[in-house]
Motif scaffolding. Structure first.
Motif, short mmCIF file in Angstrom:
data_model
loop_
_atom_site.label_atom_id
_atom_site.label_comp_id
_atom_site.label_asym_id
_atom_site.label_seq_id
_atom_site.Cartn_x
_atom_site.Cartn_y
_atom_site.Cartn_z
N VAL A 186 7.47 0.48 8.76
CA VAL A 186 8.59 -0.14 8.05
C VAL A 186 9.90 0.10 8.81
O VAL A 186 10.70 -0.82 8.99
CB VAL A 186 8.69 0.41 6.61
CG1 VAL A 186 9.98 -0.01 5.94
CG2 VAL A 186 7.49 -0.04 5.79
N MET A 187 10.11 1.34 9.24
CA MET A 187 11.34 1.67 9.96
C MET A 187 11.44 0.93 11.29
O MET A 187 12.51 0.49 11.69
CB MET A 187 11.41 3.18 10.18
CG MET A 187 11.56 3.96 8.89
SD MET A 187 11.34 5.74 9.09
CE MET A 187 12.83 6.15 9.99
N THR A 188 10.30 0.75 11.96
CA THR A 188 10.27 0.01 13.23
C THR A 188 10.60 -1.46 12.99
O THR A 188 11.43 -2.04 13.69
CB THR A 188 8.90 0.17 13.92
OG1 THR A 188 8.66 1.55 14.16
CG2 THR A 188 8.86 -0.61 15.22
N GLU A 189 9.95 -2.06 11.98
CA GLU A 189 10.20 -3.46 11.64
C GLU A 189 11.66 -3.71 11.27
O GLU A 189 12.21 -4.76 11.54
CB GLU A 189 9.29 -3.91 10.50
CG GLU A 189 7.85 -4.12 10.89
CD GLU A 189 7.67 -5.27 11.86
OE1 GLU A 189 8.31 -6.33 11.70
OE2 GLU A 189 6.88 -5.10 12.81
N ALA A 190 12.28 -2.70 10.65
CA ALA A 190 13.68 -2.83 10.23
C ALA A 190 14.65 -2.57 11.39
O ALA A 190 15.86 -2.71 11.23
CB ALA A 190 13.97 -1.86 9.09
N LEU A 240 2.89 8.53 6.81
CA LEU A 240 3.90 8.58 7.87
C LEU A 240 3.79 7.36 8.76
O LEU A 240 4.80 6.76 9.14
CB LEU A 240 3.78 9.86 8.69
CG LEU A 240 4.80 9.98 9.83
CD1 LEU A 240 6.23 10.05 9.30
CD2 LEU A 240 4.49 11.19 10.71
N ASP A 241 2.56 6.95 9.09
CA ASP A 241 2.37 5.77 9.93
C ASP A 241 2.97 4.53 9.28
O ASP A 241 3.68 3.76 9.93
CB ASP A 241 0.88 5.53 10.21
CG ASP A 241 0.29 6.51 11.20
OD1 ASP A 241 1.07 7.20 11.90
OD2 ASP A 241 -0.96 6.61 11.26
N ARG A 242 2.72 4.33 7.99
CA ARG A 242 3.28 3.16 7.30
C ARG A 242 4.80 3.24 7.21
O ARG A 242 5.48 2.23 7.36
CB ARG A 242 2.67 3.02 5.90
CG ARG A 242 1.28 2.47 5.94
CD ARG A 242 0.93 1.79 4.65
NE ARG A 242 -0.38 1.19 4.76
CZ ARG A 242 -1.25 1.17 3.78
NH1 ARG A 242 -0.95 1.70 2.62
NH2 ARG A 242 -2.42 0.60 3.94
N GLY A 257 0.83 -1.19 0.00
CA GLY A 257 0.00 0.00 0.00
C GLY A 257 0.86 1.24 0.00
O GLY A 257 2.09 1.18 -0.10
N TYR A 258 0.23 2.39 0.13
CA TYR A 258 0.96 3.64 0.05
C TYR A 258 1.98 3.79 1.16
O TYR A 258 1.66 3.73 2.34
CB TYR A 258 -0.01 4.82 0.11
CG TYR A 258 0.69 6.15 0.27
CD1 TYR A 258 1.45 6.69 -0.77
CD2 TYR A 258 0.63 6.85 1.47
CE1 TYR A 258 2.11 7.89 -0.62
CE2 TYR A 258 1.29 8.05 1.62
CZ TYR A 258 2.03 8.57 0.58
OH TYR A 258 2.70 9.76 0.73
N ILE A 259 3.21 3.95 0.74
CA ILE A 259 4.30 4.30 1.65
C ILE A 259 5.10 5.38 0.94
O ILE A 259 5.50 5.20 -0.21
CB ILE A 259 5.22 3.10 1.96
CG1 ILE A 259 4.47 2.02 2.72
CG2 ILE A 259 6.45 3.56 2.77
CD1 ILE A 259 5.28 0.77 3.00
N PRO A 260 5.35 6.50 1.59
CA PRO A 260 6.15 7.52 0.93
C PRO A 260 7.57 7.00 0.72
O PRO A 260 8.26 6.65 1.67
CB PRO A 260 6.12 8.69 1.92
CG PRO A 260 5.72 8.10 3.22
CD PRO A 260 4.94 6.87 2.93
#
Length: 137
Positions: free
Chosen positions: A108-112, A102-104, A19-22
């Motif tokens: 991603v950054m948290t998962e990484a 921003l949430d998505r 889905g949308y991720i900047p």
């Protein structure tokens, strides 16, 4: 290259499935923005102009324009990549970073393992310059 050589193929697009991720976000210190709004606005205007150019030109034209940055890449592969990015809406001329985006991105950054504390949208996002750039067309 694997696809072109018949040795592999794309089974899914992470960009499309997530889905949308900047894919790109720019940052500057609040003090810099306050002291240099004309620089920030000129930058946002240039980004928007570039996105409109990409949207209004063929995949081959876009590929030729980026080819110097990928000197070892075959032109057919670059054209294919441009078309894939377009197909998933990765190069949209809407510069405004939404709260959902921003949430998505933070997910991603948290998962990484790159982000240990989430930040509130209203504390880190300023859409003023993007909105003004998009009004210019």
């Amino acid at each position: 290259m694997l696809e072109k050589e018949g040795k592999g193929y794309v089974v899914a697009s992470v960009g499309e499935e997530s889905g949308y991720i900047p894919y790109t976000a720019y940052s500057a210190r609040k003090s810099y923005i306050e002291e240099n709004p004309e620089v920030i606005q000129a930058f946002a205007n240039a980004i928007h102009k570039g996105m409109l150019w990409v949207e209004s030109h063929t995949a081959a034209e876009v590929a030729r324009s980026i080819q110097p940055h990928f000197p070892d890449a075959d032109m057919d592969i670059l054209i294919s990549v441009v078309n894939r990015y377009r197909d998933i809406g990765a190069w949209a001329p809407d510069l405004v970073l939404s709260e959902e985006g921003l949430d998505r991105l933070q997910d991603v950054m948290t998962e990484a393992g790159e982000l240990d504390k989430r930040v509130p949208y209203d504390k880190v996002v300023n859409t003023e310059f993007a909105k003004k750039a998009m009004e210019k067309k």
